[in-house]
Design an enzyme around this catalytic site. Sequence first.
Site, mmCIF file in Angstrom:
data_model
loop_
_atom_site.group_PDB
_atom_site.id
_atom_site.type_symbol
_atom_site.label_atom_id
_atom_site.label_comp_id
_atom_site.label_asym_id
_atom_site.label_seq_id
_atom_site.Cartn_x
_atom_site.Cartn_y
_atom_site.Cartn_z
ATOM 1 N N ASP A 170 0.818 -1.215 0.000
ATOM 2 C CA ASP A 170 0.000 0.000 0.000
ATOM 3 C C ASP A 170 0.855 1.270 0.000
ATOM 4 O O ASP A 170 2.091 1.209 -0.078
ATOM 5 C CB ASP A 170 -0.940 -0.064 1.220
ATOM 6 C CG ASP A 170 -2.317 0.500 0.930
ATOM 7 O OD1 ASP A 170 -2.425 1.413 0.105
ATOM 8 O OD2 ASP A 170 -3.282 0.027 1.559
ATOM 9 N N ASP A 230 -9.727 3.784 -3.910
ATOM 10 C CA ASP A 230 -10.472 2.581 -3.507
ATOM 11 C C ASP A 230 -11.876 2.536 -4.089
ATOM 12 O O ASP A 230 -12.608 3.534 -4.099
ATOM 13 C CB ASP A 230 -10.615 2.536 -1.980
ATOM 14 C CG ASP A 230 -9.310 2.252 -1.287
ATOM 15 O OD1 ASP A 230 -8.247 2.385 -1.927
ATOM 16 O OD2 ASP A 230 -9.362 1.898 -0.097
HETATM 17 C C1 GAL Z 1 -6.184 1.171 1.178
HETATM 18 C C2 GAL Z 1 -6.216 0.147 0.059
HETATM 19 C C3 GAL Z 1 -7.320 -0.836 0.374
HETATM 20 C C4 GAL Z 1 -7.017 -1.510 1.689
HETATM 21 C C5 GAL Z 1 -6.836 -0.467 2.792
HETATM 22 C C6 GAL Z 1 -6.338 -1.101 4.085
HETATM 23 O O1 GAL Z 1 -5.202 2.100 0.919
HETATM 24 O O2 GAL Z 1 -6.426 0.776 -1.171
HETATM 25 O O3 GAL Z 1 -7.445 -1.787 -0.672
HETATM 26 O O4 GAL Z 1 -5.869 -2.298 1.566
HETATM 27 O O5 GAL Z 1 -5.906 0.526 2.405
HETATM 28 O O6 GAL Z 1 -6.165 -0.152 5.105
#
Ligand code: GAL
Length: 508
Positions: A170, A230
Amino acid sequence: MIRAVTLPLLAALLFRETGAYNQRRYIDNSSGTPEVIIPGASSYNGLNLVPQMGWNNWNAFQCDVDESLLLDTAQKMIDFGLRDLGYNHIVLDDCWSIDRNESGYLVSDPIKFPSGMKAIADRLHQLGFRFGMYSSAGIFTCARYPGSLGHEQKDADLWASWGVDYLKYDNCFNQGQSGTPKLSFDRYKVMSDALNSTGHPMVYSMCNWGNDDPYDWAYTIANSGRMSGDIYDSFNRPDARCPCTEAIGCSWPGFHCSVMNILNKMAPIAPRTMSGYFNDMDMLEVGNGGQSDSEYVVHFSMWAIHSSPMLIGTNVGTLSPANLAIYSNPAILAINQDPSAGGASRKWRYFVDPDETGEGEISLWTRGLKNGDRIVALLNAANSTMMMNASMNEIFFDQRTAGAYREPEELRQTWDIYDLWANRMSEEEAASIINGNATTRGNHTTRFNATATSYAEGIANNDTALFGVHVGSIAPSGTFSAEIARHSVGVYRLRARPTPTSRKRDEL
Ligand code: GAL
């Protein structure tokens, strides 16, 4: 005799050597699921030549994770036939660690994961899955657990020692090391190198939300890269927290991006998806309750056509028959797993007939497949049923404009049209699978076992589960028309009929 080896032949031999080296290096049967091998294709680490498939907990469970969720889900995926459709990764997302120990290694949460990660990985391998884990190229993960920035090699070594097969990486808390492609590239490359230096094969799934245009540089260091903020479980509702409608030049990807928002961001960058590096449109929402059945069919189909990773993002344990039937359409998954490994092109898009969100549009998407077949998707994201058309000139627009020295052969052929949703598994059959009393196991129009036979082999064998239903044909200069309901898509595979003009001269 060396002089007898011509330059192209030498190049071919060298290329084969390189490809073989990559493949040898990374063939690993410990999980019971060997890599798909495509002659001539490669990736930076030899892995992921077709898009990864599997399950990830985040969309449905966020931080509410533990080892029984992972193992129970794996078992259900076996029982429901999902593993054998190719969904063979179990990916644990954020919130699994508690801290680092005195030696600097991450410590997994002993309450959530009492058996420890190595035991979980071993169990998943026994069940025929690969195990994916998560971290962030920042000082914290997005949910504020310890991140990997500055600890890359230790973390990669630890995951390798546990037998982890996959890393989702991430972008939160990155200390400002983003804003230019070079900053992001350098930061993500550190983990890429760390994973490689373990000698243990791990698919590297970058999750930097499309920041700094990863589709332009990440294929040399990673196996997939998120291209948007997301996803959320909405078909087309705009949300201020997902401010961009285009991927290119989007400085704030945000979150709460709808299916239509993410899909349309793919249009210009679809050519930058390729074997070994896929634009990741984010995990699937099918089953989470925010969209209608036909909207979920659009979501699933368009992700598949674009060669996006296909990660089930719902609670498999409570999957409804209708949603299992969507996840289980082998004719659509065969497109996703096609060795051509490409994206679709949007041939046209018209803004019409908006719904209560203010959004309304129709579009035509097409994609070529490895064996010469064509995919046509007629997408109706408007507010009423539409009669939609795709002409031969539109479907083969690129061939027409390729500066060909002769008329493109495709335009002289007649194409048989197969509706890839026409054999959708009935709710009755899906319910019998969920209830464990299926009697029609092996029904050859609705079931496919990709563990036994790859999708590419299934296509070569004309397996009926991969072709839907023959619904007509389109002749040279013709137009294909279909009535498409509101918020629905028609997905068709076109196969060229052999024509006398395509036969070799000496056969005439
Ligand atoms: C976001 C990511 C999500 C998930 C989330 C977890 O940045 O895009 O898919 O992994 O963090 O905190």
